[in-house]
Motif scaffolding. Sequence first.
Motif, PDB file in Angstrom:
ATOM      1  N   ASN A 124       0.827  -1.202   0.000  1.00  0.00           N
ATOM      2  CA  ASN A 124       0.000   0.000   0.000  1.00  0.00           C
ATOM      3  C   ASN A 124       0.864   1.256   0.000  1.00  0.00           C
ATOM      4  N   GLY A 128       0.622   2.950  -3.514  1.00  0.00           N
ATOM      5  CA  GLY A 128      -0.555   3.781  -3.300  1.00  0.00           C
ATOM      6  C   GLY A 128      -0.282   5.271  -3.495  1.00  0.00           C
ATOM      7  N   ALA A 145      -4.465   6.646 -13.625  1.00  0.00           N
ATOM      8  CA  ALA A 145      -4.837   6.506 -12.217  1.00  0.00           C
ATOM      9  C   ALA A 145      -5.499   5.161 -11.959  1.00  0.00           C
ATOM     10  N   ARG A 148      -2.793   2.413 -11.978  1.00  0.00           N
ATOM     11  CA  ARG A 148      -2.019   2.459 -10.740  1.00  0.00           C
ATOM     12  C   ARG A 148      -2.797   1.819  -9.594  1.00  0.00           C
ATOM     13  N   ASP A 149      -4.052   2.226  -9.463  1.00  0.00           N
ATOM     14  CA  ASP A 149      -4.857   1.715  -8.355  1.00  0.00           C
ATOM     15  C   ASP A 149      -5.107   0.223  -8.508  1.00  0.00           C
ATOM     16  N   LYS A 152      -1.963  -1.645  -7.601  1.00  0.00           N
ATOM     17  CA  LYS A 152      -1.776  -1.616  -6.147  1.00  0.00           C
ATOM     18  C   LYS A 152      -2.598  -2.739  -5.501  1.00  0.00           C
ATOM     19  N   MET A 153      -3.824  -2.903  -5.948  1.00  0.00           N
ATOM     20  CA  MET A 153      -4.677  -3.952  -5.390  1.00  0.00           C
ATOM     21  C   MET A 153      -4.151  -5.344  -5.754  1.00  0.00           C
TER      22      MET A 153
END
Length: 213
Positions: A124, A128, A145, A148-149, A152-153
């Motif tokens: 994270n 993040g 965006a 990226r998100d 991250k997950m």
Amino acid sequence: MRVPLDAFAYHEPWCVGDGIGNGWGGTETTVVVDERVQQFTGARDIHEYWQRRRALLAGSAGLWRGPTFDRAKLGPVHPAIESAAGQLFADGHYSDAVLRAFKAVEHRVQQITGSSEIGQRLMNSAFGGASPQLDVARATGPATAGERDGFKMLYIGAMVGIRNVRAHGDHPLDDANEARDAIAFASLLMRRIDWAVDRPSDETALISADPSG
């Protein structure tokens, strides 16, 4: 000469692999076995155990089931993942191969970010935010965006849903296909870290895109 029990067990025909016992502190080791250990039930002493072991390794009476997949069938994974998991996969230690692959991803993120965090907290903090420490997105414009998100997950999910459950020893043993798929996923995550580390700067990208340059 004394040999640690886990070091001995790791080379036995019934040993599937080893891992961190508590999954976090790294102070304990768990040896994972499969049903082949039942073929030693009732052995009266080390001599009888050794006789049965020789029979297993020689393949007599159909007792020994060696690995049916070689390292080449793991596929063209990232070199760091091959180094961490290739031989374990080739030897049939599928669950441990998966664990080592994702521990390699985790360790590389720690090295690059200089963080002592682990697992979900590490991922994270590394991936993040609007300006992540490791920007693995390759998309440009409005999709950046979201990519990226999303990644991250993926990194968080890899630690929580794949690495941790195997490190705790609570996960059913993986077969070759499950392990190969999981290791390929670890390879993808490692390659995106490569991209984040080596990605061209905006200036370099503009120069390469300029036909007059």
